[in-house]
Enzyme design. Structure first.
Site, PDB file in Angstrom:
ATOM      1  N   TYR A  88      -2.240   0.015  10.654  1.00  0.00           N
ATOM      2  CA  TYR A  88      -2.274  -0.442   9.258  1.00  0.00           C
ATOM      3  C   TYR A  88      -0.944  -0.097   8.574  1.00  0.00           C
ATOM      4  O   TYR A  88      -0.350  -0.935   7.890  1.00  0.00           O
ATOM      5  CB  TYR A  88      -3.455   0.219   8.526  1.00  0.00           C
ATOM      6  CG  TYR A  88      -3.607  -0.225   7.088  1.00  0.00           C
ATOM      7  CD1 TYR A  88      -3.966  -1.535   6.774  1.00  0.00           C
ATOM      8  CD2 TYR A  88      -3.393   0.673   6.035  1.00  0.00           C
ATOM      9  CE1 TYR A  88      -4.102  -1.949   5.456  1.00  0.00           C
ATOM     10  CE2 TYR A  88      -3.531   0.274   4.723  1.00  0.00           C
ATOM     11  CZ  TYR A  88      -3.889  -1.035   4.431  1.00  0.00           C
ATOM     12  OH  TYR A  88      -4.016  -1.432   3.118  1.00  0.00           O
ATOM     13  N   SER A 126       0.848  -1.206   0.000  1.00  0.00           N
ATOM     14  CA  SER A 126       0.000   0.000   0.000  1.00  0.00           C
ATOM     15  C   SER A 126       0.874   1.244   0.000  1.00  0.00           C
ATOM     16  O   SER A 126       2.047   1.194   0.378  1.00  0.00           O
ATOM     17  CB  SER A 126      -0.867   0.020   1.270  1.00  0.00           C
ATOM     18  OG  SER A 126      -1.659   1.184   1.338  1.00  0.00           O
TER      19      SER A 126
END
Ligand code: NJP
Length: 235
Positions: A146, A133
């Site tokens: 995250y 990501s």
């Protein structure tokens, strides 16, 4: 005939979103598939080996890899895609949220690669593609855990590249921005987030994965970063 014809790929988190889009695009390129998810969805893809597989459990991952190798005769590609996210202030996240992000995103990646790697090395032309990501490249607000999990994936894959290059196995981090999937619309940024209207599609990401996998074998792509035009660069 495509460059990928006859290859065998394991995709984790294949039941929907980015994983399902990658599975469909690889199936269209005549890649033989192993599909891992908790629901065990085979997406209706003929000859795919699909079974319920929670990537947090290394025994389930090993069992699926063994089934894929038995049916398809080897394994060439791993797409470590299964992932979860819970956003919010760090202290508002429960211990269960913390565990799930670390266990699925980090340990799930390690278990899939650990189980598949001997087969990739044996084949001599393997590919490991981690769906990481933008959150694995920079710290983002209210995404501390995250981000920690995605930085871990990125670091793991980058480090592994040093170890595997001589064996012909390539390692790539794919780092998208916002993608309109269940993850982004429910558990992730939330439906009211201002970047939603311009988000990329799961197929946009899958096309990047196919691009990475179809590069000539004399080079490898270490990292791809790409973002919707509606997302700021955040420095
Ligand atoms: O998410 P979603 P995405 N064991 O929710 C599976 C990253 N990413 O496609 O188990 C095995 O549609 C789940 O299947 P099931 C993100 O971090 C996304 O957006 O049946 N599988 C489903 O197939 C993640 O790494 C965005 O519920 C498990 C899949 O994972 C990857 O892209 C942006 C599992 C999740 O599908 C795919 O996310 C970005 C487990 N324990 C990176 N837990 C974005 N969407 O904006 C879940 O930069 N799954």
């Amino acid at each position: 005939m495509t460059e990928l014809e006859g290859k065998v790929a394991l995709i984790t988190g294949a039941s929907r979103g980015i994983g399902a889009a990658v599975a469909r695009q690889l199936a269209a390129a005549n890649v033989k598939l192993g599909l891992a998810s908790r629901s065990g969805d085979d997406l209706g893809i003929e000859h795919a080996v699909a079974r319920q597989c929670d990537v947090r459990d290394p025994r389930q991952v090993d069992a699926l890899v063994a089934a894929v190798v038995e049916k398809h005769g080897g394994l060439d590609i791993v797409v470590a895609n299964a992932g979860v996210g819970a956003y919010g202030r760090f202290l508002d996240l429960s211990p269960e949220h913390l565990d799930e992000m670390i266990d699925v995103n980090v340990k799930g990646t390690l278990y899939a690669v650990r189980s598949a790697l001997p087969h990739l090395v044996r084949g001599g032309e393997g590919d490991i593609v981690t769906i990481a990501s933008e959150a694995g490249r920079r710290g983002l607000p209210y995404e501390a855990v995250y981000c920690a999990s995605k930085f871990a994936q990125v670091g793991f894959t980058r480090a592994l590249d040093h170890e595997l290059r001589e064996s012909g196995v390539r390692c790539t981090n794919v780092c998208p921005g916002g993608v309109a999937t269940d993850f982004a619309l429910e558990a992730g940024r939330g439906r009211t987030h201002d970047v939603l209207p311009g988000m990329m599609s799961a197929d946009d990401v899958a096309e990047v994965v196919v691009f990475v996998l179809t590069r000539p074998r004399n080079h490898r792509i270490l990292e791809t970063a790409f973002r919707p035009m509606t997302e700021p660069s955040w420095g």
